[in-house]
Design an enzyme around this catalytic site. Structure first.
Site, PDB file in Angstrom:
ATOM      1  N   ASP A  96       0.872  -1.176   0.000  1.00 13.48           N
ATOM      2  CA  ASP A  96       0.000   0.000   0.000  1.00 13.48           C
ATOM      3  C   ASP A  96       0.913   1.231   0.000  1.00 13.48           C
ATOM      4  O   ASP A  96       1.530   1.527   1.026  1.00 13.48           O
ATOM      5  CB  ASP A  96      -0.889   0.036   1.236  1.00 13.48           C
ATOM      6  CG  ASP A  96      -1.936  -1.072   1.276  1.00 13.48           C
ATOM      7  OD1 ASP A  96      -1.620  -2.202   0.865  1.00 13.48           O
ATOM      8  OD2 ASP A  96      -3.050  -0.804   1.750  1.00 13.48           O
ATOM      9  N   LYS A 160      -7.083   3.175  -3.101  1.00 12.38           N
ATOM     10  CA  LYS A 160      -7.465   3.229  -1.693  1.00 12.38           C
ATOM     11  C   LYS A 160      -7.753   4.668  -1.278  1.00 12.38           C
ATOM     12  O   LYS A 160      -7.033   5.587  -1.686  1.00 12.38           O
ATOM     13  CB  LYS A 160      -6.329   2.624  -0.861  1.00 12.38           C
ATOM     14  CG  LYS A 160      -6.500   2.640   0.642  1.00 12.38           C
ATOM     15  CD  LYS A 160      -5.305   1.954   1.290  1.00 12.38           C
ATOM     16  CE  LYS A 160      -5.243   2.153   2.781  1.00 12.38           C
ATOM     17  NZ  LYS A 160      -4.045   1.536   3.394  1.00 12.38           N
ATOM     18  N   LYS A 189     -10.309   0.017  -2.143  1.00 11.19           N
ATOM     19  CA  LYS A 189     -10.188  -0.239  -0.703  1.00 11.19           C
ATOM     20  C   LYS A 189     -10.585   1.025   0.045  1.00 11.19           C
ATOM     21  O   LYS A 189     -10.091   2.116  -0.242  1.00 11.19           O
ATOM     22  CB  LYS A 189      -8.758  -0.639  -0.341  1.00 11.19           C
ATOM     23  CG  LYS A 189      -8.538  -0.797   1.162  1.00 11.19           C
ATOM     24  CD  LYS A 189      -7.105  -1.234   1.484  1.00 11.19           C
ATOM     25  CE  LYS A 189      -6.827  -1.210   2.973  1.00 11.19           C
ATOM     26  NZ  LYS A 189      -5.441  -1.657   3.306  1.00 11.19           N
TER      27      LYS A 189
END
Length: 237
Positions: A96, A160, A189
């Site tokens: 991430d 995300k 996400k």
């Protein structure tokens, strides 16, 4: 289109998170133990904890997710590439990373795309899941759309919403905007401020396919209680 989820399937949508800068080994070991007990999809940790987590989760199917250039994203592409490679070397199953918001604000889409393409390429080569953190609290809707359009070209596994360290976290409006823009081949996400079952379900209904939260246990227990009270073993979302 709705889908029925059993409790383990809901747990598998959660990235169990401890990104506190002062988290010691005991706290991270507890995070990993909780992930085992509830069968969460991933533990989300700062990159320096990667090897320790990998050891803790040995012989399980739970992923280790390393946060890269976290939480500000204000490092060079070269630094992010090195950090990504180092995390993978130490056992990361998922990456991430935080985008460079300065380049986003400057409308330097070529630099943003180059950064994303390099990190996603490394992840693909090593069969590691890639996630691009936008940090929507600092972005306009137009910037969110532009980033999503870049991601639609580059094709990371996920985009995300947030780090959880900004002024605000995920919103259903942003999740829907991201999903509508990025299309079917990239997942979304949601992370930041997701602390109860209602918010968790709302994010899924808006298009999120993974949830980052430090409240995963409370959410799953709340969902279990709902199932017990209603005599069901599935929830339609």
């Amino acid at each position: 289109m709705s889908k029925n989820y059993q409790i383990d399937e809901l747990s598998q949508l959660i990235d169990h998170t401890n990104l506190k800068p002062f988290a010691d080994h005991a706290a991270i070991a507890q995070l990993c133990q909780e992930a085992k007990e509830h069968h969460f999809k991933m533990v989300a940790i700062n990159q320096a904890q990667t090897a320790f987590c990998k050891q803790q989760l040995e012989e399980t199917d739970i992923h280790v997710g390393a946060a890269i250039a976290f939480p500000l994203g204000q490092t060079t592409i070269e630094a992010k590439v090195f950090e990504t490679k180092n995390a993978i070397k130490n056992g990361a199953d998922e990456i991430d990373y935080v985008v460079n918001l300065t380049e986003v604000k400057e409308k330097n889409d070529a630099a943003v795309k180059d950064e994303m393409a390099q990190i996603v390429s490394i992840c693909r080569t090593h069969h590691v899941i890639s996630k691009v953190i936008f940090e929507n609290a600092y972005l306009t809707k137009e910037e969110i759309i532009r980033l999503s359009e870049i991601a639609k070209e580059v094709q990371p596994d996920f985009i995300k919403t947030s780090t959880g360290f900004a002024l605000s976290g995920a919103t259903t409006e942003d999740v829907k905007l991201m999903k509508d823009t990025v299309g079917p081949n990239v997942k979304v996400k949601a992370a930041g401020g997701i602390r109860d079952a209602v918010t968790f379900i709302d994010m899924l209904k808006s298009g999120a396919e993974r949830i980052g939260t430090s409240s995963g246990i409370a959410i799953i227990e709340e969902l279990k209680e709902y199932m017990r009270q209603n005599g069901v073993d599935e929830i339609e979302i």
